[in-house]
Design a protein around this motif. Sequence first.
Motif: not given
Lengths: 328, 251
Positions: B32, B155, A308-313, A305, B89-92
């Motif tokens: 995220p 993304r 996968r969330g690193a780019w958002v943060r 988690a 899928g991914e967050y995007d």
Amino acid sequence: MYGGGNTFEAQQMGGVENEDPIKLAEFEARIARGEKIEPNDWMPALYRKQLIRMIEQHAHSEIIGALPEGTWITRAPGFKRKLALMAKVQDEVGHAQLLYSAAETLGKPREKMIDDLLSGKSKYSNIFNYPTFTWADSCFISWLVDAGAIVNQLANSKGSYGPYCRALERICAEESFHLKYGHHCVIHMATGTPRQRKMMQEALNRWWGPMMHFFGPPDKASVHTEILVKWKVKMATNDECRQQFLDMYVPKIWELGLNIPDPNLKKNPETGEWEYTEPDWEEFKRVINGDGPCNAERLAVRRVAEERGAWVRKALLKPEAAYTTPLA
Amino acid sequence: MDNLALKELLYKMADDQLILGHRNSEWTGMGPILEEDIAFSSMAQDKVGQSQQLYILLNQLGEAEPDTVAFMRNAEQFHNCQLVELPNGEYDFSLIRHFLFDHAEWLRFEALSNSSYEPLAQLARKYKGEIKYHLIHANTWIKQLGNANEETLARLKQSLHELAPYALGIFEPSPYETQLISEGIFIGEEALKARWIESVNAILAQTALGAFNWSASNAILGGRQGKHSKHLQPLLDEMSEVFKMDPTADW
Ligand SMILES: [Fe+2]
Ligand SMILES: [Fe+2]
């Protein structure tokens, strides 16, 4: 959710001798008078360190605790349960959010705390290293693990650090709904069809040992914590919490016709104390040190988690990296 | 009033809400940042709760109990659009889906607030207020990530392209369109689609993504008639795993 298991590690004592004795005396007098310590107040380094460790582990327990129950959200039987379990697990994540911010007031950023969780440096409640095989396991957690957490959290809410106490008061108010929900689920299972009753009994058999571990090792085997008691960091001993839990919930479990898998469990009418078979404390040590049935899985899920969330943060943290439309 | 047309409308809305609510709930513990676990869980609770109310309306029109309808049907009996059943899928991907779907949902409920079928109009007015917050959530994130950096932009762009044909599938026409429109129950899917394109593009235009050319995408249809991707049946199997152990038991 939270248990006394966190207090197992040896306390790092010492450090008070370097504190200013006048300030220290003033600090201790404030606590003795029942005042709360606030983030910008003077406090001994050891107090800060112990509180960070304790609040951080509590926060980790909330997010890791969301995993074993969270897997049952998508399988909850019927609208009523599905909606209630979603709300319940959401509350747990909300508790983590509240607690991380309480710990941040002491100077450790949330990101650093999560790094320490993933590296294994920082612990969480041991009970979440056990698997939830059936719906009945999730019912057990919602009722009895939350019940145990309430015993612990109510005690801690009377402690000396203001932000932690206030967070715990809010948390306890929500936990009481979790308890009602969990109890309701267990009642339906325990008084339901033969299959439901069997599922519930089997879950109780699986979880009783970890539940007895939940409050941590017996006081006689615990590391001395006098100074933490004096500073109102530790508010009740492991055995006190365990006794209180047994006193409140064993009769309720028996009332439902379920068998607790301990033939020696009984209340001594003379002392008023519960007597029980000691759970396997070697197993407790093994599990807390990483070798439980689900330690690796829980951390792996958390790690995925985070990755996968690193780019958002990253996008939130760096407004200066704002995108500019290329000219060509 | 012909119940068939009304039921078709209620079923597709309820199924959309239930399935997307279920998907949203899968973010619990996986987001995220913690705040997003919490946000997606709130939206999941709203959507699943709204679907339950719509199934209650259907129950009043003679359909089975909400629990039976939700937990006992097979994929071919579901009328949701395929957009909502796709894995997170991914967050995007989840964010773009949430953005595209909730704009449509809000506009649908806004239109239904004036429906000639009063029980639905009442629900629609209530839901509009709830979904407003889903919309604010989606718009805030789209604007934030849609203007953040190269990676977030790439993304979002990729997910938008992937999901556009599915999003157009929301508006798959019902066999009862003319009846629904003439009886004043609903404005119809075509009219809804036109409002939706305007609404999502108004937000996209405020980002580096820019307004999207929807006419260049071909809608993926079939969901409304029970034709689904391979992802819906496993979702339903998981959802009903405990319930089906004994559908007569009280859990
Ligand atoms: Fe909690
Ligand atoms: Fe709880």
